[in-house]
Design a protein around this motif. Structure first.
Motif, PDB file in Angstrom:
ATOM      1  N   ASP A 117       0.841  -1.193   0.000  1.00 13.19           N
ATOM      2  CA  ASP A 117       0.000   0.000   0.000  1.00 13.19           C
ATOM      3  C   ASP A 117       0.875   1.241   0.000  1.00 13.19           C
ATOM      4  O   ASP A 117       1.817   1.354   0.792  1.00 13.19           O
ATOM      5  N   ARG A 133      -0.952  -0.983  -4.397  1.00  9.18           N
ATOM      6  CA  ARG A 133      -2.325  -0.524  -4.154  1.00  9.18           C
ATOM      7  C   ARG A 133      -2.249   0.929  -3.696  1.00  9.18           C
ATOM      8  O   ARG A 133      -1.612   1.238  -2.680  1.00  9.18           O
ATOM      9  N   VAL A 135      -3.469   4.190  -1.986  1.00 11.64           N
ATOM     10  CA  VAL A 135      -4.339   4.634  -0.899  1.00 11.64           C
ATOM     11  C   VAL A 135      -4.312   6.158  -0.907  1.00 11.64           C
ATOM     12  O   VAL A 135      -3.243   6.763  -0.820  1.00 11.64           O
TER      13      VAL A 135
END
Length: 336
Positions: A117, A133, A135
């Motif tokens: 993340d 990912r 965020v």
């Protein structure tokens, strides 16, 4: 199409890093076509993420995966600015990967994580891709450098991790408890981040927060016991309620020295509560007790952990000053 018959050296001149962006390669005279040729099957380079290259063959290390993720997420939003020297922008590692970097034993190892993340400003138009990912955050915290990598502070990383662990309540509880037990951050900071992320309405998160706050109070009480004994203070009455004879309940305190009329109260407020209302209750109790001649010493868990010697001096001073005060009103002391 550009011909690439002459092999490029493994590392372009003036590049000492193995993980680089396409913009950095172009700045060294390596065109996209030539970079693509180097990344063909069996070639010496490889594409880790869109626009991010590893200038060697073989599996990427944990550090290389992290730096590639930050290069991808931190590249300037405006193409004309992508030749600038700022490599990571405002991007920082968060979630479980950040907790692993912070040294959490209850977080999976970086090697075992399929997803890393990366926290970026909400305004960034950037897609999650590969093992990254994205965020987004309205307000980003100040990153902390861990092994040279920009990483979200523990409280923020916890909130970002907990938001993904909807099917693993045991992991959530372990992470939150380790945050306090390991002294990584204050419970108030964790609760604040969970509140901002709107996670406190989830039953398993609420249960974990209850365990977190219980852990914090238990640790703080243990440190208060140790403070009294390590600094040779007289033994108080622990965890008692104070009442006027035949009168109203005055409130509970964590430690009370009846001969000196000195009380210690641990201030364990968190944003989960109405802080203003709770502080008003603390202040009301303190005013009432001090109106009866009882000295009240408030100690926060953080001060108790970080400066116990200073807190011992505060308590000792209050005990010694009792001889110079008017006698306090008589109060009934009951177990809490």
């Amino acid at each position: 199409m550009e011909q690439c018959d002459t092999p490029l050296p493994l590392l372009p001149r003036r590049l000492t890093r193995l993980v680089v962006s396409g913009a950095e390669l172009r700045a060294q005279g390596v065109t996209p076509a030539r970079a693509a040729a180097q990344c063909r099957a069996g070639g010496p380079w490889q594409v880790l993420l869109p626009g991010v290259y590893l200038l060697r063959s073989g599996p990427a290390t944990d550090d290389e995966r992290l730096r590639a993720a930050l290069l991808y997420a931190g590249r300037p939003a405006v193409p004309a600015q992508r030749t600038q020297t700022v490599r990571h922008g405002e991007a920082m590692v968060t979630g479980l990967a950040a907790l692993a970097l912070h040294g959490f034993s209850s977080a999976p190892s970086l090697t075992s994580l399929d997803v890393i993340d990366v926290l970026v400003p909400r305004t960034r138009r950037l897609r999650s891709t590969g093992y990254v990912r994205v965020v987004r955050g309205q307000v980003l915290p100040k990153a902390e450098a861990v092994t040279g990598v920009p990483v979200a502070p523990v409280a923020r990383a916890l909130a970002d991790a907990v938001g993904r662990l909807t099917e693993d309540p045991q992991r959530v509880r372990l992470l939150l408890t380790e945050a306090v037990r390991g002294g990584h951050c204050e419970p108030a900071a964790v609760v604040r981040e969970l509140t901002d992320a709107r996670l406190l309405n989830l039953p398993h998160v609420m249960a974990a927060v209850d365990a977190l706050l219980a852990e914090c109070r238990s640790l703080s009480e243990g440190r208060l016991y140790e403070l009294v004994r390590a600094h040779n203070l007289s033994e108080p009455l622990w965890n008692v309620d104070l009442r006027l004879p035949g009168g109203p309940h005055l409130g509970g305190v964590d430690a009370y020295w009846p001969d000196q009329a000195v009380a210690v109260e641990l201030d364990t407020r968190t944003p989960r509560h109405d802080e203003d209302a709770l502080w008003s209750e603390y202040a009301r109790k303190r005013d009432v007790l001090e109106g009866l001649g009882i000295t009240v010493v408030h100690i926060t868990p953080r001060k108790l952990r970080e400066s116990p010697e200073q807190q011992a001096v505060v308590v000792r001073t209050a005990l010694m000053a009792a001889a110079d005060r008017e006698p306090a009103a008589y109060v009934v002391v009951l177990p809490r």
